[in-house]
Design a protein around this motif. Sequence first.
Motif, mmCIF file in Angstrom:
data_model
loop_
_atom_site.group_PDB
_atom_site.id
_atom_site.type_symbol
_atom_site.label_atom_id
_atom_site.label_comp_id
_atom_site.label_asym_id
_atom_site.label_seq_id
_atom_site.Cartn_x
_atom_site.Cartn_y
_atom_site.Cartn_z
ATOM 1 N N PHE A 179 0.835 -1.200 0.000
ATOM 2 C CA PHE A 179 0.000 0.000 0.000
ATOM 3 C C PHE A 179 0.869 1.249 0.000
ATOM 4 C CE2 PHE A 179 -3.614 -2.379 2.364
ATOM 5 C CZ PHE A 179 -4.111 -2.837 1.157
ATOM 6 N N GLY A 180 1.946 1.226 0.791
ATOM 7 C CA GLY A 180 2.796 2.405 0.933
ATOM 8 C C GLY A 180 3.516 2.766 -0.353
ATOM 9 N N ILE A 181 4.216 1.791 -0.948
ATOM 10 C CA ILE A 181 5.017 2.070 -2.137
ATOM 11 C C ILE A 181 4.141 2.425 -3.337
ATOM 12 C CG2 ILE A 181 6.546 1.038 -3.849
ATOM 13 C CD1 ILE A 181 7.953 1.957 -1.353
ATOM 14 N N ILE A 182 3.111 1.608 -3.606
ATOM 15 C CA ILE A 182 2.235 1.892 -4.745
ATOM 16 C C ILE A 182 1.464 3.186 -4.500
ATOM 17 C CG2 ILE A 182 0.320 1.040 -6.144
ATOM 18 C CD1 ILE A 182 2.964 -0.440 -6.500
ATOM 19 N N GLY A 183 1.002 3.376 -3.267
ATOM 20 C CA GLY A 183 0.260 4.588 -2.940
ATOM 21 C C GLY A 183 1.117 5.835 -2.978
ATOM 22 N N ALA A 184 2.432 5.673 -2.831
ATOM 23 C CA ALA A 184 3.334 6.827 -2.841
ATOM 24 C C ALA A 184 3.927 7.108 -4.214
ATOM 25 C CB ALA A 184 4.473 6.608 -1.837
ATOM 26 N N THR A 185 3.717 6.212 -5.181
ATOM 27 C CA THR A 185 4.317 6.404 -6.505
ATOM 28 C C THR A 185 3.247 6.497 -7.597
ATOM 29 O OG1 THR A 185 4.620 3.991 -6.648
ATOM 30 C CG2 THR A 185 6.503 5.303 -5.903
ATOM 31 N N SER A 186 2.634 5.378 -7.933
ATOM 32 C CA SER A 186 1.682 5.389 -9.050
ATOM 33 C C SER A 186 0.391 6.114 -8.702
ATOM 34 C CB SER A 186 1.371 3.957 -9.494
ATOM 35 O OG SER A 186 0.733 3.238 -8.464
ATOM 36 N N ALA A 187 -0.076 6.004 -7.461
ATOM 37 C CA ALA A 187 -1.344 6.658 -7.097
ATOM 38 C C ALA A 187 -1.266 8.179 -7.227
ATOM 39 C CB ALA A 187 -1.773 6.240 -5.689
ATOM 40 N N PRO A 188 -0.245 8.859 -6.663
ATOM 41 C CA PRO A 188 -0.159 10.315 -6.878
ATOM 42 C C PRO A 188 0.003 10.672 -8.354
ATOM 43 C CG PRO A 188 1.271 9.660 -5.069
ATOM 44 C CD PRO A 188 0.794 8.403 -5.719
ATOM 45 N N SER A 189 0.670 9.813 -9.117
ATOM 46 C CA SER A 189 0.829 10.087 -10.548
ATOM 47 C C SER A 189 -0.515 10.057 -11.262
ATOM 48 C CB SER A 189 1.780 9.060 -11.176
ATOM 49 O OG SER A 189 3.061 9.132 -10.594
ATOM 50 N N LEU A 190 -1.337 9.034 -10.971
ATOM 51 C CA LEU A 190 -2.627 8.881 -11.635
ATOM 52 C C LEU A 190 -3.649 9.904 -11.159
ATOM 53 C CD1 LEU A 190 -2.907 4.981 -11.654
ATOM 54 C CD2 LEU A 190 -2.517 6.465 -13.623
ATOM 55 N N ILE A 191 -3.576 10.273 -9.881
ATOM 56 C CA ILE A 191 -4.579 11.190 -9.314
ATOM 57 C C ILE A 191 -4.175 12.649 -9.505
ATOM 58 C CG2 ILE A 191 -5.744 11.934 -7.196
ATOM 59 C CD1 ILE A 191 -5.575 9.128 -6.156
ATOM 60 N N PHE A 192 -2.914 12.986 -9.257
ATOM 61 C CA PHE A 192 -2.494 14.380 -9.211
ATOM 62 C C PHE A 192 -1.665 14.810 -10.431
ATOM 63 C CE2 PHE A 192 -2.863 12.947 -4.799
ATOM 64 C CZ PHE A 192 -3.727 13.887 -4.284
ATOM 65 N N ILE A 193 -0.531 14.132 -10.627
ATOM 66 C CA ILE A 193 0.477 14.649 -11.545
ATOM 67 C C ILE A 193 0.020 14.584 -13.004
ATOM 68 C CG2 ILE A 193 2.853 14.394 -12.342
ATOM 69 C CD1 ILE A 193 3.547 13.253 -9.584
ATOM 70 N N LEU A 194 -0.355 13.394 -13.479
ATOM 71 C CA LEU A 194 -0.704 13.248 -14.886
ATOM 72 C C LEU A 194 -1.949 14.038 -15.286
ATOM 73 C CD1 LEU A 194 0.160 9.498 -15.604
ATOM 74 C CD2 LEU A 194 1.547 11.541 -15.984
ATOM 75 N N PRO A 195 -3.050 14.000 -14.504
ATOM 76 C CA PRO A 195 -4.203 14.827 -14.902
ATOM 77 C C PRO A 195 -3.868 16.310 -14.982
ATOM 78 C CG PRO A 195 -4.895 13.192 -13.299
ATOM 79 C CD PRO A 195 -3.394 13.128 -13.360
ATOM 80 N N GLY A 196 -3.031 16.789 -14.046
ATOM 81 C CA GLY A 196 -2.661 18.205 -14.047
ATOM 82 C C GLY A 196 -1.864 18.596 -15.275
ATOM 83 N N ILE A 197 -0.819 17.822 -15.597
ATOM 84 C CA ILE A 197 0.025 18.209 -16.737
ATOM 85 C C ILE A 197 -0.683 17.913 -18.059
ATOM 86 C CG2 ILE A 197 2.150 17.936 -15.428
ATOM 87 C CD1 ILE A 197 2.601 15.263 -16.739
ATOM 88 N N PHE A 198 -1.543 16.883 -18.087
ATOM 89 C CA PHE A 198 -2.322 16.643 -19.307
ATOM 90 C C PHE A 198 -3.239 17.825 -19.596
ATOM 91 C CE2 PHE A 198 -2.222 11.680 -19.094
ATOM 92 C CZ PHE A 198 -0.875 11.729 -19.381
ATOM 93 N N TYR A 199 -3.880 18.343 -18.560
ATOM 94 C CA TYR A 199 -4.788 19.474 -18.716
ATOM 95 C C TYR A 199 -4.043 20.691 -19.263
ATOM 96 C CZ TYR A 199 -8.169 23.111 -17.456
ATOM 97 O OH TYR A 199 -9.039 24.163 -17.485
ATOM 98 N N ILE A 200 -2.861 20.956 -18.703
ATOM 99 C CA ILE A 200 -2.087 22.121 -19.141
ATOM 100 C C ILE A 200 -1.691 21.996 -20.606
ATOM 101 C CG2 ILE A 200 0.089 23.361 -18.800
ATOM 102 C CD1 ILE A 200 -0.111 22.593 -15.818
ATOM 103 N N ARG A 201 -1.306 20.780 -21.008
ATOM 104 C CA ARG A 201 -0.826 20.576 -22.376
ATOM 105 C C ARG A 201 -1.951 20.462 -23.398
ATOM 106 N NH1 ARG A 201 4.196 20.869 -24.527
ATOM 107 N NH2 ARG A 201 3.810 18.966 -25.737
ATOM 108 N N ILE A 202 -3.075 19.865 -23.019
ATOM 109 C CA ILE A 202 -4.121 19.547 -23.995
ATOM 110 C C ILE A 202 -5.067 20.712 -24.244
ATOM 111 C CG2 ILE A 202 -6.177 18.112 -24.362
ATOM 112 C CD1 ILE A 202 -4.649 15.800 -23.114
#
Length: 476
Positions: free
Chosen positions: A404-427
């Motif tokens: 839970f810790g490792i996946i929740g600290a890496t892929s989860a923030p990427s899918l929830i926070f990082i990628l949607p944010g930068i996709f929105y800015i670029r698209i």
Amino acid sequence: MELQKMSGHSTDDGFDGLDALAEHEEFLPHKTGVKKEIHFTDFEGKTSFGMSIFNLSNAIMGSGILGLAFAMSNTGIILFLILLTFIAILSAYSIHLLLKSAGVVGIRAYEQLGYRAFGHPGKMLAACVITIHNIGAMSSYLFIIKSELPLVIQAFLDNPEHTQEWFLNGKILIIIVSTFVILPLALMKQLGYLGYTSGFSLSCMVFFLISVIYKKFNIPCPLDDTHINMTSTVGDHSAVNETDHFCEAKLFTVNSQTAYTIPILAFAFVCHPEVLPIYTELRNPTKKRMQNVANISILAMFVMYLLTALFGYLTFYGAVESELLHTYSRMGSPDVLILCVRLAVLVAVTLTVPVVLFPIRRALLQILFPDKPFHWARHIGIAFGLVFVVNLLVIFVPSIRDIFGIIGATSAPSLIFILPGIFYIRIVPEDQEPFLSRSKIQAACFAALGFIFMVMSLSFIIIDWVTGESRSGGGH
């Protein structure tokens, strides 16, 4: 359960042509000044509003629910409520960014948004993050089998005191289950009936919640073995005070395990790869209608998560383990209700593993063998390799808390926070939203917040590992 809505992944075979069409046509430069109405595809959604809520709720729900009581025991009730509310609101905002980005270009898959934003590297990045997250989900499900199946078998033995038998060894059991149940199901060319296990899985978790609430009023505190567990797991439960205060609920608390709270919560709310497929299949799809689906689903899971964490914590307090269901094994005498819950959850997660494996294999095929036709050797080889790797992870990882810790600290923030944010800015084009507009600045801050969460969570988890504290986090 989480990641079970494979409508946009495992059942995408019929839409590969549409995805290819999106890549080749939707991404062509548009003529300046021409207002083009964007449609998702020619696919006509037929799923009702209510069923879409069920599907997205089912996508959110997952094994992360088993770690929430542990998270509350290491934050306190008030701090946990604040963090849970915070993550739920941010998840809803993240879905808003995805829907807005998808509405601009008419794309129905997370990976295709990555392609639209950053070309082929963006598509590869999104596929890799989703693959890592799904491998983590598979690992968490197999870890539940590893910890719960021996207890179920032991409950049926005439002499449950004999615990050294090979068939009570969780590591051996997951190899047997993986070989004779999971792998054959994963070798099927189509998901078939496995796609219908989602409803059963969600029902199991509702049954689990009802049982947790019921057992709260039937289990005395402290447990008979409280002193033993406090001594043997002193590193794991460093926030546990003296025995006379053991059954006192804490409103705020911070300890070495608090670092796992945000990753566990983030892991529990990830549903973003399934949002766009569900949006596409929604009848009369509009951004507002799909946002309402997301808000209601997140609210429903928020309530379910909060009740599970609260009643699980108020049952065991500081003695709760990182996998809540396993904590009930401390009660000593066999409990029919908990045994039924274990059986239901075991069946659900066993059938879920091959469902989760399908989108991982599809992503790996896109990464390693693009434009290659179906071939049984690749199909079987990737399935075998994934099951083998996940088994190794589960055998050697000491606690589900670490998954839970490792996946929740890496892929989860990427899918929830990082990628949607930068996709929105670029698209989203600058003629609609200038680069320094309020919406894009918020999206940039949102992505930065996810990056901060990732760095902080990983740092605290690594520090916890290096200092050697609480290695017995799951009580195993």
